[in-house]
Design an enzyme around this catalytic site. Sequence first.
Site, PDB file in Angstrom:
ATOM      1  N   GLY A  75       0.831  -1.209   0.000  1.00 40.83           N
ATOM      2  CA  GLY A  75       0.000   0.000   0.000  1.00 40.83           C
ATOM      3  C   GLY A  75       0.853   1.242   0.000  1.00 40.83           C
ATOM      4  N   ASN A  76       0.244   2.382   0.250  1.00 39.99           N
ATOM      5  CA  ASN A  76       0.998   3.640   0.330  1.00 39.99           C
ATOM      6  C   ASN A  76       0.384   4.537   1.404  1.00 39.99           C
ATOM      7  OD1 ASN A  76      -1.130   5.307  -0.962  1.00 39.99           O
ATOM      8  ND2 ASN A  76      -0.663   4.010  -2.731  1.00 39.99           N
TER       9      ASN A  76
END
Length: 430
Positions: A223-224
């Site tokens: 993810g980020n």
Amino acid sequence: MSNSQAGDDRRAERDRRPRVLIGVGGGIAAYKVCSVIRHFKEAGADVRVIPTDSALNFVGAATFEALSGNPVSTTVFDDVDEVAHVRLGQQADLVIVAPATADLMARAASGRADDLLTASLLTVRAPVLYVPAMHTEMWEHPATQANVATLRAHGATVMTPASGRLTGTDSGAGRLPDPQEISLIGELLLDRADALPYDLNGIRVLVSAGGTREPLDPVRYLGNRSSGKQGYALARAAAQRGAQVTLVAGATDEPGDPAGVDIVRIETAAQLSTEMTKRAVDADVVIMAAAVADFRPLAVSEAKIKKGADGPAPIELDTNPDILHGLVESRAAGDIPASTVIVGFAAETGDERGGVLDHGREKLRRKGTDLLVVNAVGAGKAFGTVDNTGWLLSSTGTETALPLASKTLMASRILDEIALLVPDWDARNV
Ligand code: CTP
């Protein structure tokens, strides 16, 4: 008055606490407005509450007095020597009327002054935010809609109500938006009185926001750090400017959904791509504010990946499609109307090859969008923060600096530029 006295007065005026007047109408949602009063009080504002008589059937005057720290009255006949309706109205920097009932808006729209709140509303020169709350039928009634249009024509902002559970068993449009959202919009109007003109009425805006998550196995993903704040702020502000907004939302820290916005949830870049490509066909404006993972694990394990004796196995990655570029290509191919305005974002850190703005210019050329919002990121900037700074680059070569501002204020500035690019609504519907 001496020059130094005038200077002192100007400094005192600049440094003083903002004065927020909160008018409370007689609806069950009056109890939710207590959180808005508390928000502005805790933020340091001088808060005055003016309820209507019927509001006091729902929440007592003592509650409003305790929360605001100021006395409360409903009538112009208290403290007559102070001419309270003139003083409170004239001195306010922001007025929020919530819940704005059908009756209260009707009285305000026709300029009635039969209690302290409506009399005060006639003396206000600051931005006024009406937050309607009522049953769907009352909201949709032509009389109410005419009053809303009149209030807007008088320069007020009338929020689009949220949809959802109403009093009793009803459900539909007419619910009071979350107090947090009312406070956010109120703060925006305090920052910039003309932040929410009703200029996108009927314009269809498609916004993506938040981060994508690319699954590795049933419990893990790549993810980020995207918080979704900027995309949510754009969706929220566009809806309040009259647009029909669809928000395609990935992972986000946002506590609630913006009022009057259709939400589509996605998780992966592939899902985001499907939704944006399908929905862009019917949009007048497409804004890609989502932080899309450029890569995804080549294979997703059906079972949880175990540590194993030889340490971690390398993760093989595949490249995700560039959704934004794909949308620009679809427009060039005629699959999306040529008039569709496409807006991208660029989160840049700058490196040995160039600064943030250089990378932004290069990305605008590469992506082929009409507008590109360039943000400086890294070292606590942009991701997850409330404030933002950057540039707005256009395909025609204009470059506008976006000074440090809340993401809500930034959204209103971005929408100003977008509104200039949207072809005239009537012209497109002949
Ligand atoms: N974007 C997209 N699809 C991707 C990656 C990004 O649609 N696979 C969009 C983002 O939503 C944003 C813009 O493209 O509007 C720029 O995203 P960014 O991550 O800054 O750019 P990249 O194309 O990934 O370029 P790079 O990482 O090389 O800077």
